[in-house]
Design a protein around this motif. Sequence first.
Motif, PDB file in Angstrom:
ATOM      1  N   ARG A 130       4.404  31.304 -28.040  1.00  0.00           N
ATOM      2  CA  ARG A 130       3.715  32.473 -28.081  1.00  0.00           C
ATOM      3  C   ARG A 130       4.217  34.014 -27.443  1.00  0.00           C
ATOM      4  NH1 ARG A 130      -1.840  33.178 -25.998  1.00  0.00           N
ATOM      5  NH2 ARG A 130      -1.370  32.264 -24.113  1.00  0.00           N
ATOM      6  N   PRO A 135       4.381  33.587 -34.411  1.00  0.00           N
ATOM      7  CA  PRO A 135       3.030  34.525 -35.118  1.00  0.00           C
ATOM      8  C   PRO A 135       2.058  33.601 -34.886  1.00  0.00           C
ATOM      9  CG  PRO A 135       4.895  33.465 -37.115  1.00  0.00           C
ATOM     10  CD  PRO A 135       5.384  33.868 -35.647  1.00  0.00           C
ATOM     11  N   ALA A 136       0.485  33.757 -35.357  1.00  0.00           N
ATOM     12  CA  ALA A 136      -0.471  32.078 -34.712  1.00  0.00           C
ATOM     13  C   ALA A 136      -0.487  31.852 -36.063  1.00  0.00           C
ATOM     14  CB  ALA A 136      -1.953  33.618 -34.472  1.00  0.00           C
ATOM     15  N   SER A 137       0.152  32.197 -36.889  1.00  0.00           N
ATOM     16  CA  SER A 137       0.357  30.812 -38.083  1.00  0.00           C
ATOM     17  C   SER A 137       1.052  29.811 -38.171  1.00  0.00           C
ATOM     18  CB  SER A 137       0.224  31.813 -38.929  1.00  0.00           C
ATOM     19  OG  SER A 137       1.954  32.250 -39.151  1.00  0.00           O
ATOM     20  N   ASP A 173      -5.783  34.443 -34.256  1.00  0.00           N
ATOM     21  CA  ASP A 173      -4.954  35.531 -34.312  1.00  0.00           C
ATOM     22  C   ASP A 173      -5.946  37.050 -34.421  1.00  0.00           C
ATOM     23  OD1 ASP A 173      -3.475  37.360 -35.242  1.00  0.00           O
ATOM     24  OD2 ASP A 173      -3.022  37.020 -37.071  1.00  0.00           O
TER      25      ASP A 173
END
Length: 373
Positions: A130, A135-137, A173
């Motif tokens: 992170r 990305p959160a995906s 997210d």
Amino acid sequence: PPDFLADAVPELQQSSKRQRVTNRTFSKVIAADHDETWQQSRQEQLDVGLHKMVELRGCWTQCETADILNSSSSHEAKIQVMADILAGRAPATIAKRSRSLEKVAAGVHEIGHSFPCSEGAFYEFLCGERAKGAPASRLQSYRQCMAFAVYVMGVDELKPCVLSRRCLGCAVDNSPKEPNQAPPLTLAQLKIFHDVVRFSEDDWDRVAAGAILLCVYARSRWADMIHMDSFYIDVDERDEWLSIEAHVGVHKTMRSAQHRHKFLPLSAPALGAVEGEWLQPWFNARNALGLRDPPEATIMPAPNVEGRPSLRPVRSKEIAAWANKLIEERTGVQPHPCIRSHSMKATLLSWAAKRGVAVSDRLHLGYHADGAG
């Protein structure tokens, strides 16, 4: 004629034929690729995924299931054990999870931990990713691969990582985003495909347009449709075509409670939203090209460089490009937003939503319902 001119005639004819093929629509969207059936391609993808999983498991430490695998007498035996462990999983899923597991294992090793790792090590890895801007995906895919390892592969040592609340929160997210969904076809675009299948002089364009219409009216994913095992044409007492019903054994939801151990039925009417029949003209074009029906061949084979049907099916990206090109050639403007392969399935479901059809009915129409209701 002189001998040199007579010898040149076949070569000139061949050059003219190549020129005609090059100018056809399919030559602009179909890639020259390894020619194999979808069954062969699926098996090849499965073999690659199984080998990758065996390779990964062989490098893990303090893992009971890895010990079981390593106790096998040969590499072939290990592959068979892994195939039994992952039985019923889609080859694409196995390949995707193996890539994610490989990244997690490598990342955990970089920060000084072994794999399978502790919950603390996994959380440290996620925080590091992170901080690097992942990305959160991507973080969610790491959690998904860990859940796959626990609940499918039996690596219980990773269960604390899957159940960890802080690992879950790290992959959330919180920023709202517009969903990236395939746009449904408009009625004007649908009419173009009807016109192509009925009036085009290019039989390959007619076959492609008919396959697109089959996906639209059957509310089918392209990847499911090209896996069709069989079909039959329903006719009335005057032998006029009413509909087509197809059976698909290998499809995305075949492991769901609704479709488990069953064929997925796809049904489409011969008359659509535009005046004039499309189904029989589509089969006329197929017959003109000498296409074989399932299960002898895929329902939509990719044309080769000579304009003949190959073994492999047209891929999702290729049919989307073909659809966009057919519209562009007839309107002079490229569709915006561009048509995607899922646009075909989304079209009637989108129209139904605008008409106010209940969600439960739309789930059934899209083959998503679980049969609980």
